[in-house]
Design a protein around this motif. Structure first.
Motif, short mmCIF file in Angstrom:
data_model
loop_
_atom_site.label_atom_id
_atom_site.label_comp_id
_atom_site.label_asym_id
_atom_site.label_seq_id
_atom_site.Cartn_x
_atom_site.Cartn_y
_atom_site.Cartn_z
N THR A 61 -44.54 58.06 53.84
CA THR A 61 -44.29 56.62 53.60
C THR A 61 -44.16 56.34 55.36
O THR A 61 -43.99 56.97 56.08
CB THR A 61 -43.20 56.59 52.99
N PRO A 62 -44.41 54.95 55.56
CA PRO A 62 -44.19 54.35 57.06
C PRO A 62 -42.86 54.21 57.27
O PRO A 62 -41.95 54.05 56.27
CB PRO A 62 -45.02 52.99 56.89
N LEU A 63 -42.62 54.71 58.36
CA LEU A 63 -41.15 54.78 58.95
C LEU A 63 -40.95 53.73 60.08
O LEU A 63 -42.02 53.61 60.79
CB LEU A 63 -40.58 56.07 59.49
N PRO A 64 -39.89 52.85 60.25
CA PRO A 64 -39.66 52.25 61.47
C PRO A 64 -39.86 53.24 62.87
O PRO A 64 -39.17 54.27 62.95
CB PRO A 64 -38.25 51.81 61.62
#
Length: 66
Positions: free
Chosen positions: A2-5
């Motif tokens: 999943t995308p992370l900051p």
């Protein structure tokens, strides 16, 4: 994955994002029958009236006789 900051979000930006999540003060109006504060569009908890008629029977505490 999943995308992370990429960077940490600062507390100021976090507060700006949550600015609309504050608690609201409940609006209160005076009962037309007994002038006690009550919520609008609800039956009065003191006298039990709504829209000019009695809708709830309020039980009163019996006084002790000695």
């Amino acid at each position: 994955m999943t995308p992370l900051p990429k960077k940490k979000c600062s507390h100021a930006r976090q507060g700006e994002r949550r600015a609309h999540l504050k608690a609201k003060v409940a609006s209160v109006v005076a009962c037309p029958q007994c002038t006690q504060p009550m919520l609008p569009h609800h039956a009065c908890t003191t006298c039990g009236t709504y829209n000019g008629r009695e809708v709830i029977e309020i039980k009163t505490k019996a006084k002790k006789s000695s």
